[in-house]
Design a protein around this motif. Structure first.
Motif, PDB file in Angstrom:
ATOM      1  N   ASN A 258      33.641  47.761  45.829  1.00  0.00           N
ATOM      2  CA  ASN A 258      32.749  46.848  45.132  1.00  0.00           C
ATOM      3  C   ASN A 258      32.445  47.436  43.754  1.00  0.00           C
ATOM      4  OD1 ASN A 258      30.507  48.647  45.381  1.00  0.00           O
ATOM      5  ND2 ASN A 258      29.993  47.788  47.380  1.00  0.00           N
ATOM      6  N   GLU A 259      31.727  46.683  42.936  1.00  0.00           N
ATOM      7  CA  GLU A 259      31.474  47.139  41.562  1.00  0.00           C
ATOM      8  C   GLU A 259      30.705  48.453  41.526  1.00  0.00           C
ATOM      9  OE1 GLU A 259      31.215  43.525  38.542  1.00  0.00           O
ATOM     10  OE2 GLU A 259      29.921  43.207  40.297  1.00  0.00           O
TER      11      GLU A 259
ATOM     12  N   LEU B 114      38.695  44.517  43.526  1.00  0.00           N
ATOM     13  CA  LEU B 114      37.309  44.760  43.141  1.00  0.00           C
ATOM     14  C   LEU B 114      36.447  43.626  43.669  1.00  0.00           C
ATOM     15  CD1 LEU B 114      35.365  46.608  41.515  1.00  0.00           C
ATOM     16  CD2 LEU B 114      35.674  44.994  39.622  1.00  0.00           C
ATOM     17  N   LYS B 115      35.578  43.949  44.630  1.00  0.00           N
ATOM     18  CA  LYS B 115      34.700  42.956  45.249  1.00  0.00           C
ATOM     19  C   LYS B 115      33.484  42.756  44.355  1.00  0.00           C
ATOM     20  CE  LYS B 115      34.738  45.731  48.776  1.00  0.00           C
ATOM     21  NZ  LYS B 115      34.431  46.358  50.080  1.00  0.00           N
ATOM     22  N   ARG B 116      33.232  41.489  43.984  1.00  0.00           N
ATOM     23  CA  ARG B 116      32.157  41.180  43.050  1.00  0.00           C
ATOM     24  C   ARG B 116      31.121  40.223  43.641  1.00  0.00           C
ATOM     25  NH1 ARG B 116      34.441  38.598  38.613  1.00  0.00           N
ATOM     26  NH2 ARG B 116      32.537  39.046  37.496  1.00  0.00           N
TER      27      ARG B 116
ATOM     28  N   ASP C  52      38.337  40.467  41.942  1.00  0.00           N
ATOM     29  CA  ASP C  52      39.377  40.708  40.935  1.00  0.00           C
ATOM     30  C   ASP C  52      40.439  41.586  41.577  1.00  0.00           C
ATOM     31  OD1 ASP C  52      38.025  39.294  38.972  1.00  0.00           O
ATOM     32  OD2 ASP C  52      37.062  41.081  38.135  1.00  0.00           O
TER      33      ASP C  52
ATOM     34  N   THR D 104      41.770  36.747  39.208  1.00  0.00           N
ATOM     35  CA  THR D 104      40.395  36.516  39.643  1.00  0.00           C
ATOM     36  C   THR D 104      40.415  35.449  40.724  1.00  0.00           C
ATOM     37  OG1 THR D 104      39.501  37.133  37.490  1.00  0.00           O
ATOM     38  CG2 THR D 104      38.097  35.791  38.914  1.00  0.00           C
TER      39      THR D 104
END
Length: 147
Positions: free
Chosen positions: A28-29, A62-64, A70, A79
């Protein structure tokens, strides 16, 4: 095919770069920012992917959260939206569902964008139930047909 995810809590931090060299990394971020040592960095996914790729990683997911996902690879950055349209009942297990479905999809198709989309659908399904219930293929397919 190796996939890895880092678990971060308020009392324990795992560095996703400890798993660099795995084929697929999921973070994650907050975990990405920790790994690159730059809190609040809006380019953390890109920077994390560059560091991981230098060690042999094929892609970084990348978990947002509600902003989606992403997927970074050598070829492109994709995305993927968060597909949860219902109220989030319980997000626990969503990352695990994402990792499992995205990894299996990539293993079969070698398509990172499709892997992200199927993984995001599985994560949305996981969020629709209280507790960790198995996310079935049928439930993911039904959610796909609702799009």
């Amino acid at each position: 095919l190796l996939a890895a995810d880092s678990q971060t809590t308020d009392i324990c931090w795992g560095n996703i770069l400890d798993f660099a060299g795995c084929d697929l990394l999921f973070a994650n971020e907050r975990e990405a920012q920790f790994a690159i040592r730059s809190q609040g960095d809006p380019y953390c996914g890109f920077k994390l992917s560059k560091l991981a790729k230098a060690q042999g990683t094929k892609a970084v997911f990348l978990k947002r959260g509600s902003a989606g996902l992403d997927v970074y690879s050598d070829a492109a950055m994709h995305t993927v939206p968060a597909y949860a349209r219902q109220p989030i009942v319980d997000p626990i297990g969503a990352g695990d569902a994402l990792l499992a479905y995205a990894t299996l999809t990539y293993a079969v198709t070698k398509d990172l964008e499709l892997a992200g989309r199927i993984g995001s659908l599985a994560a949305a399904e996981a969020c629709a139930h209280l507790g960790n219930e198995p996310v079935t293929r049928e439930a993911v397919m039904a959610r796909c047909q609702q799009l």
